[in-house]
Write an enzyme that holds these catalytic residues in place. Sequence first.
Site, PDB file in Angstrom:
ATOM      1  N   ASP A  31      -6.316   7.077   9.737  1.00 36.54           N
ATOM      2  CA  ASP A  31      -6.519   7.594  11.089  1.00 36.54           C
ATOM      3  C   ASP A  31      -7.126   6.535  12.002  1.00 36.54           C
ATOM      4  OD1 ASP A  31      -6.435   9.491  13.069  1.00 36.54           O
ATOM      5  OD2 ASP A  31      -8.233  10.552  12.421  1.00 36.54           O
ATOM      6  N   HIS A  48      -0.171   1.326  15.498  1.00 37.53           N
ATOM      7  CA  HIS A  48       0.575   1.709  14.299  1.00 37.53           C
ATOM      8  C   HIS A  48       1.116   0.472  13.576  1.00 37.53           C
ATOM      9  CE1 HIS A  48       0.147   5.861  15.257  1.00 37.53           C
ATOM     10  NE2 HIS A  48       0.890   5.806  16.344  1.00 37.53           N
ATOM     11  N   LEU A 142       0.670   0.648 -10.418  1.00 38.31           N
ATOM     12  CA  LEU A 142       0.208   1.556  -9.373  1.00 38.31           C
ATOM     13  C   LEU A 142       1.351   2.406  -8.833  1.00 38.31           C
ATOM     14  CD1 LEU A 142      -2.010   2.379  -7.184  1.00 38.31           C
ATOM     15  CD2 LEU A 142      -0.957   0.584  -5.779  1.00 38.31           C
TER      16      LEU A 142
END
Length: 251
Positions: A31, A48, A142
């Site tokens: 965020d 972004h 991962l």
Amino acid sequence: MLDKLFFRKKSHEQKWDLYTNIPSHVAIIMDGNGRWARKRALPRIAGHHEGMKTVRKIVKEANRIGIKVLTLYAFSTENWKRPREEVDFLMKLPGEFLNTFLPDLIKENVQVRIMGKKELLPMHTVKAVDQAISQTESNTGLILNFALNYGSRDEITAAVKAIGKEIKNGTLDPSHINESTIENHLMTQGLSDPDLLIRTSGEVRLSNFMLWQLAYSEFWFTEVYWPDFSEDHLREAVSQFAQRGRRFGGV
């Protein structure tokens, strides 16, 4: 200080490993991109784009310190309400990110997954995601799990509908429904629940993210905007997690 307390170096590799309690699954609500850009008199899309660079750094660091699953809240079902220009840009980011970063993900043994309603995404976004999933499906390191066009209430509603259909078809006895039944119908099927939730930018709410799965997760909030979130911030969150006592309702 964190290195001395929580990390040790392997003798034969240029890596550091946690030797204390480390979260197996970390979920992050990324965020603050728009506010980061506004503070710099830049358009929201610049935030972004900068946030995408942070994703690369954090994925590498999470893999390096031994986190098994990293779930990133990339685009929610509510984000469609944003201005069209911003949404269109956000839909291009997965392709840009994966096209440039995919070779590194493959090299580092990272497996890409996605949870959310793919059928509502633009074709170019789906194509980029599917390519990454296909080319990394055999990787055993991962798990990088993108929540893309994801909303937890939507997820739970879909699970209830699917369970109801099985009951109607006679393939499921209602008396046999338990927590595992629900979990097996969620988009995170096969993944452990997050041990640690991180949210950046100073907001302290879940925003319709993994409401079922976060029932007993540890939360870590920071005022730092996502584009400024660094490897040190991730390690700070992990180190605080390592010092917490998790009782899961016990004593």
